[in-house]
Motif scaffolding. Structure first.
Motif, PDB file in Angstrom:
ATOM      1  N   VAL A   1      52.705 -42.018 -48.973  1.00 20.04           N
ATOM      2  CA  VAL A   1      53.217 -41.661 -50.281  1.00 20.04           C
ATOM      3  C   VAL A   1      52.005 -41.209 -51.285  1.00 20.04           C
ATOM      4  O   VAL A   1      52.306 -40.430 -52.251  1.00 20.04           O
ATOM      5  N   VAL A   2      50.919 -42.145 -51.282  1.00 22.52           N
ATOM      6  CA  VAL A   2      49.914 -41.723 -52.003  1.00 22.52           C
ATOM      7  C   VAL A   2      49.257 -40.100 -51.913  1.00 22.52           C
ATOM      8  O   VAL A   2      48.840 -39.515 -53.036  1.00 22.52           O
ATOM      9  N   VAL A   3      49.224 -39.865 -50.680  1.00 23.05           N
ATOM     10  CA  VAL A   3      48.717 -38.446 -50.148  1.00 23.05           C
ATOM     11  C   VAL A   3      49.689 -37.453 -50.956  1.00 23.05           C
ATOM     12  O   VAL A   3      49.360 -36.552 -51.621  1.00 23.05           O
ATOM     13  N   ALA A   4      51.030 -37.828 -50.805  1.00 20.73           N
ATOM     14  CA  ALA A   4      52.074 -36.702 -51.275  1.00 20.73           C
ATOM     15  C   ALA A   4      52.136 -36.539 -52.715  1.00 20.73           C
ATOM     16  O   ALA A   4      52.103 -35.587 -53.457  1.00 20.73           O
ATOM     17  N   VAL A   5      51.933 -37.758 -53.530  1.00 22.63           N
ATOM     18  CA  VAL A   5      51.891 -37.748 -54.953  1.00 22.63           C
ATOM     19  C   VAL A   5      50.838 -37.077 -55.484  1.00 22.63           C
ATOM     20  O   VAL A   5      50.519 -36.269 -56.460  1.00 22.63           O
ATOM     21  N   SER A   6      49.511 -37.378 -54.970  1.00 19.81           N
ATOM     22  CA  SER A   6      48.068 -36.763 -55.270  1.00 19.81           C
ATOM     23  C   SER A   6      48.219 -35.482 -55.032  1.00 19.81           C
ATOM     24  O   SER A   6      47.974 -34.587 -55.964  1.00 19.81           O
ATOM     25  N   TRP A   7      48.842 -34.883 -54.045  1.00 20.46           N
ATOM     26  CA  TRP A   7      48.619 -33.286 -53.590  1.00 20.46           C
ATOM     27  C   TRP A   7      49.837 -32.654 -54.740  1.00 20.46           C
ATOM     28  O   TRP A   7      49.827 -31.501 -54.876  1.00 20.46           O
ATOM     29  N   ARG A   8      50.967 -33.337 -54.713  1.00 21.09           N
ATOM     30  CA  ARG A   8      51.911 -32.651 -55.811  1.00 21.09           C
ATOM     31  C   ARG A   8      51.427 -32.579 -56.910  1.00 21.09           C
ATOM     32  O   ARG A   8      51.670 -31.239 -57.624  1.00 21.09           O
ATOM     33  N   ASP A   9      50.420 -33.577 -57.582  1.00 23.45           N
ATOM     34  CA  ASP A   9      49.915 -32.997 -58.742  1.00 23.45           C
ATOM     35  C   ASP A   9      48.837 -32.152 -58.758  1.00 23.45           C
ATOM     36  O   ASP A   9      48.599 -31.177 -59.645  1.00 23.45           O
ATOM     37  N   ILE A  10      48.105 -31.978 -57.758  1.00 21.56           N
ATOM     38  CA  ILE A  10      46.887 -30.965 -57.443  1.00 21.56           C
ATOM     39  C   ILE A  10      47.513 -29.572 -57.340  1.00 21.56           C
ATOM     40  O   ILE A  10      47.280 -28.726 -57.967  1.00 21.56           O
ATOM     41  N   LEU A  11      48.649 -29.428 -56.609  1.00 19.34           N
ATOM     42  CA  LEU A  11      49.280 -28.077 -56.418  1.00 19.34           C
ATOM     43  C   LEU A  11      50.410 -27.858 -57.433  1.00 19.34           C
ATOM     44  O   LEU A  11      51.119 -26.737 -57.545  1.00 19.34           O
ATOM     45  N   ALA A  12      50.624 -28.545 -58.615  1.00 20.02           N
ATOM     46  CA  ALA A  12      51.580 -28.184 -59.641  1.00 20.02           C
ATOM     47  C   ALA A  12      51.083 -27.002 -60.228  1.00 20.02           C
ATOM     48  O   ALA A  12      49.701 -26.570 -60.146  1.00 20.02           O
ATOM     49  N   ILE A  13      51.988 -26.505 -61.106  1.00 20.28           N
ATOM     50  CA  ILE A  13      51.564 -25.015 -62.063  1.00 20.28           C
ATOM     51  C   ILE A  13      50.417 -25.352 -62.761  1.00 20.28           C
ATOM     52  O   ILE A  13      49.726 -24.364 -63.183  1.00 20.28           O
ATOM     53  N   ASP A  14      50.480 -26.585 -63.408  1.00 14.94           N
ATOM     54  CA  ASP A  14      49.275 -26.833 -64.433  1.00 14.94           C
ATOM     55  C   ASP A  14      48.081 -27.832 -63.692  1.00 14.94           C
ATOM     56  O   ASP A  14      47.538 -28.702 -64.435  1.00 14.94           O
TER      57      ASP A  14
END
Length: 300
Positions: free
Chosen positions: A106-119
């Motif tokens: 879950v930590v990995v998913a949330v972190s990478w979701r923010d890293i790969l976001a449009i901003d």
């Protein structure tokens, strides 16, 4: 037998019984509340004839490349490099590379979701170096969502493969490398002829672990895309969760779970057969040369 009994009872209650129950429920149409209706093999027919299910299975096969093949290749490269080059602070370096494996999904998913976001940081870095034209919402684009999730899986799994291969390399007889160097073999030849064949058991274990992770993966995908955009990242585990806990279709969910389990066992079995050490390649002891007749008499 007395000492094994508690573990065996635990295994039966929490592993065997749920598997048997899932197989039984897969032959019924049941919402978990009302009476179950027998439907034979119709749930399995639905799994193989539903285009969405076939698409999800194809996504899982694509993720095998990112979750299994790439981590093994990267792990072999890093392990081979570390075994030849002196690196100061190697213990800390190895721990840093292994860190993604011990983090919560879950930590990995949330972190990478923010890293790969449009901003997110990735797009900001691309804009800073003049590559703003290729920026996008990597997890929200139909063409890049599945490879992006695959890249996250590669980042998580390669550290495990690296440590397995490093432990295998440490057990290889150093005299084999010394003999190869005396024969004029270079680093690549040493790796192909000595290191790679000697790591067959570790490669088999790494592939089994990574393949299992790839096919059963749920939390990483659910916490990044939830199978979207559309169904571009949907995998069987997502449909199992939706059917069982959202749509109350326990029979269909159980049938898909059984199919996924069988698929995992088949692929793992193929890998084990492919990497199994054949008897004719096993090391053989060299017989001592026969003594010539009458030699002892002549020596005496």
């Amino acid at each position: 037998m007395f000492y094994v009994a508690p573990a065996l009872a635990f295994f039966i209650v929490f592993v065997i019984v749920p598997i048997v129950q899932s197989v039984r429920i897969s032959f019924y149409r049941w919402d978990g509340i009302t009476a179950a209706t027998p439907v034979g093999f119709s749930n399995y027919v639905e799994v193989f004839t539903n285009p969405a299910m076939r698409e999800a299975l194809s996504h899982s096969l694509v993720l095998l490349f990112f979750y299994a093949a790439l981590p093994v290749v990267i792990g072999l490269f890093l392990a081979g490099l570390m075994s030849r080059i002196r690196i100061y602070g190697l213990t800390w370096f190895r721990a840093l590379l292994f860190l993604p494996q011990i983090l919560s999904s879950v930590v990995v998913a949330v972190s990478w979701r923010d890293i790969l976001a449009i901003d997110g940081p990735l797009n900001e870095t691309l804009r800073a170096v003049g590559l703003g034209s290729i920026t996008r919402a990597w997890l929200g684009d139909f063409g890049t969502a599945l490879p992006a999730i695959g890249g996250i899986g590669t980042w998580v799994e390669y550290g495990l493969c690296m440590l397995l291969f490093l432990s295998g390399i440490a057990s290889i007889d150093r005299s084999l490398y010394e003999a190869a160097r005396l024969d004029g073999a270079g680093p690549i030849r040493e790796f192909v002829s000595i290191t790679l064949p000697s790591l067959r058991p570790q490669i088999s274990i790494a592939l089994i672990l990574t393949i299992t992770f790839a096919l059963r993966n749920f939390d990483l995908i659910w916490n990044t895309t939830q199978g979207g955009p559309g169904t571009s990242t949907a995998v069987p585990s997502v449909y199992i969760y939706q059917d069982a806990f959202q749509n109350r279709l326990l029979g269909e969910a159980s049938a898909l779970a059984v199919v996924l389990t069988v698929l995992t066992l088949v692929i793992v079995g193929i890998v084990q057969l492919a990497l199994r050490e054949s008897p004719d390649r096993a090391p053989r002891s060299t017989p001592e040369p026969a003594q010539a007749p009458g030699k002892e008499e002549r020596n005496s």
